[in-house]
Design an enzyme around this catalytic site. Sequence first.
Site, PDB file in Angstrom:
ATOM      1  N   ASN A 104      -6.028   9.685  -4.536  1.00 20.18           N
ATOM      2  CA  ASN A 104      -5.834   9.563  -5.977  1.00 20.18           C
ATOM      3  C   ASN A 104      -5.989  10.932  -6.643  1.00 20.18           C
ATOM      4  O   ASN A 104      -5.814  11.959  -6.000  1.00 20.18           O
ATOM      5  CB  ASN A 104      -6.754   8.509  -6.586  1.00 20.18           C
ATOM      6  CG  ASN A 104      -6.064   7.757  -7.733  1.00 20.18           C
ATOM      7  OD1 ASN A 104      -5.584   8.364  -8.681  1.00 20.18           O
ATOM      8  ND2 ASN A 104      -6.028   6.441  -7.632  1.00 20.18           N
ATOM      9  N   ARG A 105      -6.353  10.972  -7.909  1.00 21.59           N
ATOM     10  CA  ARG A 105      -6.221  12.203  -8.704  1.00 21.59           C
ATOM     11  C   ARG A 105      -7.555  12.882  -8.973  1.00 21.59           C
ATOM     12  O   ARG A 105      -8.569  12.224  -9.214  1.00 21.59           O
ATOM     13  CB  ARG A 105      -5.517  11.885 -10.026  1.00 21.59           C
ATOM     14  CG  ARG A 105      -4.081  11.428  -9.831  1.00 21.59           C
ATOM     15  CD  ARG A 105      -3.472  10.905 -11.112  1.00 21.59           C
ATOM     16  NE  ARG A 105      -2.055  10.577 -10.885  1.00 21.59           N
ATOM     17  CZ  ARG A 105      -1.631   9.385 -10.464  1.00 21.59           C
ATOM     18  NH1 ARG A 105      -2.503   8.417 -10.226  1.00 21.59           N
ATOM     19  NH2 ARG A 105      -0.348   9.168 -10.265  1.00 21.59           N
ATOM     20  N   HIS A 130      -3.959  12.888  -3.801  1.00 19.75           N
ATOM     21  CA  HIS A 130      -3.938  12.405  -2.416  1.00 19.75           C
ATOM     22  C   HIS A 130      -4.152  13.505  -1.373  1.00 19.75           C
ATOM     23  O   HIS A 130      -3.520  13.529  -0.319  1.00 19.75           O
ATOM     24  CB  HIS A 130      -2.630  11.678  -2.119  1.00 19.75           C
ATOM     25  CG  HIS A 130      -2.489  10.362  -2.825  1.00 19.75           C
ATOM     26  ND1 HIS A 130      -3.553   9.510  -3.051  1.00 19.75           N
ATOM     27  CD2 HIS A 130      -1.403   9.740  -3.370  1.00 19.75           C
ATOM     28  CE1 HIS A 130      -3.122   8.427  -3.677  1.00 19.75           C
ATOM     29  NE2 HIS A 130      -1.827   8.544  -3.897  1.00 19.75           N
ATOM     30  N   HIS A 201      -2.229   3.636   1.861  1.00 19.26           N
ATOM     31  CA  HIS A 201      -1.226   3.586   0.793  1.00 19.26           C
ATOM     32  C   HIS A 201      -0.022   2.726   1.179  1.00 19.26           C
ATOM     33  O   HIS A 201       1.130   3.088   0.910  1.00 19.26           O
ATOM     34  CB  HIS A 201      -0.764   5.000   0.438  1.00 19.26           C
ATOM     35  CG  HIS A 201      -0.285   5.157  -0.971  1.00 19.26           C
ATOM     36  ND1 HIS A 201       0.832   4.511  -1.456  1.00 19.26           N
ATOM     37  CD2 HIS A 201      -0.763   5.892  -2.008  1.00 19.26           C
ATOM     38  CE1 HIS A 201       1.034   4.851  -2.711  1.00 19.26           C
ATOM     39  NE2 HIS A 201       0.073   5.688  -3.082  1.00 19.26           N
ATOM     40  N   ALA A 202      -0.264   1.583   1.795  1.00 20.22           N
ATOM     41  CA  ALA A 202       0.833   0.667   2.109  1.00 20.22           C
ATOM     42  C   ALA A 202       1.388   0.053   0.830  1.00 20.22           C
ATOM     43  O   ALA A 202       0.653  -0.239  -0.112  1.00 20.22           O
ATOM     44  CB  ALA A 202       0.357  -0.433   3.044  1.00 20.22           C
ATOM     45  N   TYR A 203       2.708  -0.128   0.813  1.00 20.31           N
ATOM     46  CA  TYR A 203       3.379  -0.850  -0.263  1.00 20.31           C
ATOM     47  C   TYR A 203       3.769  -2.229   0.277  1.00 20.31           C
ATOM     48  O   TYR A 203       4.486  -2.335   1.271  1.00 20.31           O
ATOM     49  CB  TYR A 203       4.658  -0.138  -0.689  1.00 20.31           C
ATOM     50  CG  TYR A 203       4.495   1.190  -1.383  1.00 20.31           C
ATOM     51  CD1 TYR A 203       4.568   1.290  -2.769  1.00 20.31           C
ATOM     52  CD2 TYR A 203       4.307   2.366  -0.647  1.00 20.31           C
ATOM     53  CE1 TYR A 203       4.464   2.512  -3.416  1.00 20.31           C
ATOM     54  CE2 TYR A 203       4.193   3.591  -1.283  1.00 20.31           C
ATOM     55  CZ  TYR A 203       4.274   3.656  -2.662  1.00 20.31           C
ATOM     56  OH  TYR A 203       4.168   4.867  -3.297  1.00 20.31           O
ATOM     57  N   ASP A 270      -0.014   1.668 -12.764  1.00 21.36           N
ATOM     58  CA  ASP A 270      -0.624   2.659 -11.876  1.00 21.36           C
ATOM     59  C   ASP A 270      -2.065   2.792 -12.373  1.00 21.36           C
ATOM     60  O   ASP A 270      -2.445   3.773 -13.007  1.00 21.36           O
ATOM     61  CB  ASP A 270       0.115   3.993 -11.929  1.00 21.36           C
ATOM     62  CG  ASP A 270      -0.305   4.939 -10.806  1.00 21.36           C
ATOM     63  OD1 ASP A 270      -1.142   4.536  -9.978  1.00 21.36           O
ATOM     64  OD2 ASP A 270       0.190   6.077 -10.773  1.00 21.36           O
ATOM     65  N   GLN A 313      -6.729   0.545  -6.961  1.00 24.09           N
ATOM     66  CA  GLN A 313      -5.582   1.087  -7.688  1.00 24.09           C
ATOM     67  C   GLN A 313      -4.387   0.177  -7.441  1.00 24.09           C
ATOM     68  O   GLN A 313      -3.973  -0.044  -6.295  1.00 24.09           O
ATOM     69  CB  GLN A 313      -5.254   2.507  -7.217  1.00 24.09           C
ATOM     70  CG  GLN A 313      -4.218   3.214  -8.061  1.00 24.09           C
ATOM     71  CD  GLN A 313      -4.813   3.885  -9.295  1.00 24.09           C
ATOM     72  OE1 GLN A 313      -6.030   3.961  -9.434  1.00 24.09           O
ATOM     73  NE2 GLN A 313      -3.976   4.382 -10.176  1.00 24.09           N
ATOM     74  N   GLU A 345      -4.604  -0.209  -3.447  1.00 19.39           N
ATOM     75  CA  GLU A 345      -5.402   0.816  -2.781  1.00 19.39           C
ATOM     76  C   GLU A 345      -6.892   0.676  -3.135  1.00 19.39           C
ATOM     77  O   GLU A 345      -7.301   1.011  -4.234  1.00 19.39           O
ATOM     78  CB  GLU A 345      -4.916   2.203  -3.195  1.00 19.39           C
ATOM     79  CG  GLU A 345      -3.434   2.435  -2.975  1.00 19.39           C
ATOM     80  CD  GLU A 345      -2.927   3.580  -3.829  1.00 19.39           C
ATOM     81  OE1 GLU A 345      -3.361   4.734  -3.600  1.00 19.39           O
ATOM     82  OE2 GLU A 345      -2.109   3.324  -4.734  1.00 19.39           O
TER      83      GLU A 345
END
Length: 380
Positions: A104-105, A130, A201-203, A270, A313, A345
């Site tokens: 993340n940020r 990330h 980070h799977a979608y 997000d 997230q 996430e």
Amino acid sequence: MGITIRGRYYEYTIISVVDFPMITVSPFGQINDAAGKSTSTHLITLQLASGVAVSLCDYGARVQSFSSPDKAGVLQNIVLGYPNIETYVQDTSYQGATCGRVANRIADGRFELNGKNIQLEQNEGLNHLHGGYCGVDKAVWAFETDEGANSVTFKLLCTEEHDGYPGNATLCVTYTLLTTGLRIEMKGKVDQGSVLNLVNHAYFNLSGDRSNTILDHELQVFASKFTPTDINNIPLGHCESVENTEFDFRKSRGLDSSDEVFSEEHRGYDTNFCIQQLKGENSNGNEVYPCAVLRHPESNRVLSVFSNMPGLQVYTGGYLDGALPIDEFDTQEESPLRYSGVALETQHYPNSVNQPNFPSPFLKANEEYCHIVEWRMDVY
């Protein structure tokens, strides 16, 4: 009668499951670095006798596919992924990857540790995202399989010279395929005071067809609060109630129920949610608790996410752009389009390195980091 397994680019039938290997390892192509050195990559597939299977890649210790049955028992891949290593190398959306050291940020790519200012790469505008340009998603991890446990463990040594984080970190990620779903254990130790916040980070697209969006999915999040952000998606430093906001998923509802959120300006969710710890109090303990439930009404697939982390997230893929061509198997398809997957996430809160009132991602020397997440699959 055999078991039919269908993927995006394949379909085959297992006539008999007797002596069928539960773990297989296959080549997945070569990666060339800037100096021209070539490194081999691999796919490791864990499979149950039912045909349920997950394929994992040592490039980024990532999930490449995860087959799960629908209400009719048809197995389909429910995560976004690519059929070749070349597309993963070009991809910028972290498909299925382990991300870090700090996922993340981080605002301005900067934080303070023991009186020292740490400056990291700013790879998303002013933000560090990330793990930066040299995050762990870009590394080829060593791996070991365990047929008895139906698991694979990926290992990686991160050095301060490589990624800019203080000290050296020894990381390992273990994927275990269970009859209930997939368990992921992300662990690490540092040789001096530092910070760790790994995520997967799977979608997910529970329809099994990435040409469909996830806007027909329903989501429930076990959180009464979220972290509001500034225009750079950096938390303001406090948590707010989801009551009477578009972030209220305490009861299951459609992802597309807010037209404003999915406008061209906002491009979906997000957002970090402050997960209610319904079991236990220690966010770094080994006890997991429910974070979210994702449902797809047409296929009747249900994904329940459990973790020991304090945050979740929810990212609905608003910046997936289909820009990468996929040429394998004589196709001319493109990479996933906007809203074709949702990432769930589990994590420490974004920018928690700069917010002392957030759960802390800092570690002392030789202190163990332990992040557990379980994806439990079912049909209803």
